[in-house]
Design an enzyme around this catalytic site. Structure first.
Site, PDB file in Angstrom:
ATOM      1  N   TYR A 154     -11.439  26.000   4.840  1.00  0.00           N
ATOM      2  CA  TYR A 154     -11.964  25.244   5.975  1.00  0.00           C
ATOM      3  C   TYR A 154     -11.136  25.455   7.239  1.00  0.00           C
ATOM      4  O   TYR A 154     -11.443  24.881   8.281  1.00  0.00           O
ATOM      5  CB  TYR A 154     -12.033  23.746   5.631  1.00  0.00           C
ATOM      6  CG  TYR A 154     -13.134  23.429   4.657  1.00  0.00           C
ATOM      7  CD1 TYR A 154     -13.158  24.034   3.412  1.00  0.00           C
ATOM      8  CD2 TYR A 154     -14.151  22.543   4.966  1.00  0.00           C
ATOM      9  CE1 TYR A 154     -14.150  23.761   2.493  1.00  0.00           C
ATOM     10  CE2 TYR A 154     -15.152  22.260   4.053  1.00  0.00           C
ATOM     11  CZ  TYR A 154     -15.148  22.863   2.818  1.00  0.00           C
ATOM     12  OH  TYR A 154     -16.139  22.591   1.916  1.00  0.00           O
ATOM     13  N   LYS A 201      -7.918  26.992  -9.102  1.00  0.00           N
ATOM     14  CA  LYS A 201      -8.319  28.244  -9.766  1.00  0.00           C
ATOM     15  C   LYS A 201      -7.124  29.196  -9.683  1.00  0.00           C
ATOM     16  O   LYS A 201      -7.202  30.286  -9.109  1.00  0.00           O
ATOM     17  CB  LYS A 201      -9.561  28.794  -9.044  1.00  0.00           C
ATOM     18  CG  LYS A 201     -10.189  30.006  -9.687  1.00  0.00           C
ATOM     19  CD  LYS A 201     -10.907  29.712 -10.986  1.00  0.00           C
ATOM     20  CE  LYS A 201     -11.451  31.001 -11.587  1.00  0.00           C
ATOM     21  NZ  LYS A 201     -11.861  30.838 -12.989  1.00  0.00           N
ATOM     22  N   ASP A 234     -13.242  25.647 -12.755  1.00  0.00           N
ATOM     23  CA  ASP A 234     -14.546  25.992 -13.342  1.00  0.00           C
ATOM     24  C   ASP A 234     -14.810  25.158 -14.597  1.00  0.00           C
ATOM     25  O   ASP A 234     -15.789  24.425 -14.679  1.00  0.00           O
ATOM     26  CB  ASP A 234     -14.666  27.502 -13.615  1.00  0.00           C
ATOM     27  CG  ASP A 234     -13.394  28.114 -14.188  1.00  0.00           C
ATOM     28  OD1 ASP A 234     -12.415  27.385 -14.397  1.00  0.00           O
ATOM     29  OD2 ASP A 234     -13.387  29.337 -14.453  1.00  0.00           O
ATOM     30  N   ASP A 258     -14.777  19.038  -1.874  1.00  0.00           N
ATOM     31  CA  ASP A 258     -16.052  18.829  -1.193  1.00  0.00           C
ATOM     32  C   ASP A 258     -17.201  18.975  -2.185  1.00  0.00           C
ATOM     33  O   ASP A 258     -18.093  18.120  -2.290  1.00  0.00           O
ATOM     34  CB  ASP A 258     -16.171  19.890  -0.077  1.00  0.00           C
ATOM     35  CG  ASP A 258     -17.217  19.514   0.953  1.00  0.00           C
ATOM     36  OD1 ASP A 258     -17.766  18.405   0.870  1.00  0.00           O
ATOM     37  OD2 ASP A 258     -17.480  20.342   1.843  1.00  0.00           O
TER      38      ASP A 258
END
Ligand code: NAD
Length: 522
Positions: A154, A201, A234, A258
């Site tokens: 972002y 991740k 995930d 988000d």
């Protein structure tokens, strides 16, 4: 009947030094609050919320500010004017309906701009099950998502690098990680939460997500009273979708937070139910998690609940706990009486609940139903209690890593070429490397293609070419005087060979350790 574990009692966080509106518990004067009516469904739901807040005894004086679509289209590409900034900076607490970001690359997201400009680094999104009144599969779900709000993808730093390839920079800073992770643990401790779960991740993004995970592990040991765990995003999200009731507080980088909070908002019945608070050291902004839903604008059917609960969080934040409690309990009673907007009724029908038990109403009627229940408490759902005691998030002393020893180990030079094969490019660059550098490898979209690539690997016009200083490439040596000058000379040789370099990234050792990722297959 399943009872929910309703603990969304207080979300507000602040420091005592957070500005003039805080600590106003004893003040009878209304608190001036900048209010943006927003776009799409924004004006309808904000009007309903202000009506409820007012009837519920909130002592606030809205100062209406213009932001969003009209401001964008009048030529302010940021969607906000200087005058509005002044008002926000003066009053420090902002109540905002969702806005529409016009389509097109010229417009920056105003939400992101406000969060970053005002240093609102923590985004809190409580997601609570209201089963069986909003029927869902997970009756005990009660999660607070704490999302890092300023960094990650972002940062919005994007470039087209070649005709075929675009890039978005993922920026993660150590202070950014430490602030949000400490916030999550402090929040957990203050509100009797049992566990903080971090999701990243970092098996793929070992440096960026790896830093978030590393700082999480460092901070977690300072909170032995709270369990901590890490999931890969995930499989963690898969588990969340299946067993959300087994999670408590979640902390994660911006993008994951988000996505996960919207997903959870939908799981509890509707994104229209979930509030959000954006908190910094000096400012706070309260809003629903959803957007301006333009397709539903003007129909008077949108659910004002997310924005209302955000307003309740705001009241507690500014010290008006009584009004916050009164309004929240009246809202819970309304939900319990199965008075609802279309989105909740749809959920009930999906769950094969008897829809004869529900009264479908529009936005205005829903607000009136809440007002009619002011002073009442829910009978089945747990009533909320607000203390009006803001969490003291004393500004922590962050670990200072700025003094780390940085040594130049080499350089990744990115080259545009649509004509050359990996081997042809490699041979040219072996020649350009000269006496100071060794060409270590070439990769395409992260996959090593030289030396020893495979013809099956699909290649674009964007090549990352890794050079290391010959001294450093030999184990036991580090550091290289005049490294930048050598890199400039290398770029000159590459240009002389008729190749087009498009950007470079220096390769550093930090305190002697490699501080860049290896290419796939390197
Ligand atoms: P959205 O959240 O506005 O709407 C998606 C869908 O969710 C809607 O079509 C509707 O079915 C449902 N929904 C959302 N809010 C609801 C409510 N209060 N009651 C009932 N149903 C509701 O997402 P979008 O359509 O992707 O985005 C629309 C615009 O909102 C875009 O311009 C986007 O940039 C903007 N946006 C703004 C914010 C913000 O201001 N904080 C946040 C997200 C998106």
């Amino acid at each position: 009947m399943n009872m929910q574990n309703n603990r969304n009692e207080t979300i507000a966080t602040s420091t005592e030094a957070s500005g003039p509106v805080l600590g106003s518990v004893s003040s009878p004067d209304p608190v001036p609050i900048p209010v943006a009516m927003g776009d799409g469904i924004g004006p309808e739901i904000m009007e309903a919320c202000l009506y409820i807040l007012n009837e519920g005894g909130a002592r606030i004086e809205p100062i209406f500010v213009e932001i969003g679509e009209e401001v964008y289209l009048s030529g302010h590409t940021s969607g906000i004017t200087e005058k509005t900034w002044e008002i926000l900076r003066k009053h420090r607490v902002f109540y905002k309906a969702p806005i529409t970001t016009p389509q097109g690359s010229g417009y920056k997201s105003l939400n992101v701009t406000i969060r970053k400009t005002l240093g609102l680094y923590a985004n809190l999104r409580p997601v609570v099950s209201y089963n069986p009144f909003v029927p869902i599969k997970h009756p005990d779900m009660d999660i607070v998502v704490i999302r890092e709000n300023e960094e990650d993808l972002y940062a919005g730093i994007e470039h087209q690098q070649t005709p075929e390839v675009v890039q978005c920079l993922k920026l993660i800073s150590r202070p950014g990680c430490e602030r949000i992770i400490r916030f999550a643990f402090e929040y957990g401790r203050a509100y009797g939460r049992k566990r903080v779960t971090c999701m990243t991740k970092d098996n793929i993004m070992k440096l960026t997500d790896g830093l978030f995970h590393k700082v999480f592990d460092e901070v977690a040991v300072e909170y032995p009273d709270i369990e901590s765990e890490h999931w890969l995003i995930d499989i963690g999200t898969a588990k969340l979708a299946d067993r959300p009731d087994s999670f408590d507080v979640l902390v994660m980088p911006n993008l994951y937070g988000d996505i996960v909070s919207d997903m959870l908002g939908q799981i509890v019945g509707s994104v229209g139910l979930a509030p959000g608070a954006n908190i910094g050291d000096d400012y706070a902004m309260f809003e629903a998690i959803h957007g301006s839903a333009p397709r539903h604008a003007g129909k008077g059917i949108a659910n004002p609940s997310g924005l209302l609960l955000a307003g309740v969080m705001m009241l507690n934040h500014i010290g008006q706990a009584n009004a916050a409690e009164r309004i929240h309990n009246a809202w819970l009673k309304t939900i319990e009486d199965r008075v609802c907007t279309y989105d909740i009724l749809r959920k009930a029908r999906e769950a094969s609940a008897d829809d004869g038990d529900y009264t479908e109403v529009g936005t205005v009627e829903f607000a009136e139903a809440v007002v009619a229940r002011l002073g009442k408490k829910p009978e089945y759902l747990k009533p909320v209690r607000y203390s009006g005691r803001p969490i003291m998030l004393s500004k922590p002393v962050l670990k200072d890593v700025r003094g780390k020893r940085m040594e130049l180990d080499g350089v990744d030079i990115f080259i545009r070429s649509a004509e050359l094969s990996a081997d042809e490019l490699g041979q040219k660059l072996e020649g350009a490397a000269g006496e100071k550098f060794r060409l270590i490898m070439i990769s395409n979209r992260g996959q090593k293609v030289y030396p020893g690539g495979y013809p099956e690997t699909f290649c674009t016009d964007h090549w990352r070419c890794r050079f290391k200083f010959i001294d450093n490439a030999i184990p036991g040596h580090s550091g290289h005087a005049g490294g930048h000058a050598e890199i400039r000379r290398l770029l000159g040789r590459i240009e002389e060979d008729g190749l087009e370099w498009i950007k470079l990234e220096n390769l550093y050792l930090m305190d002697g350790k490699r501080a860049y990722s290896l290419g796939q297959g390197e």
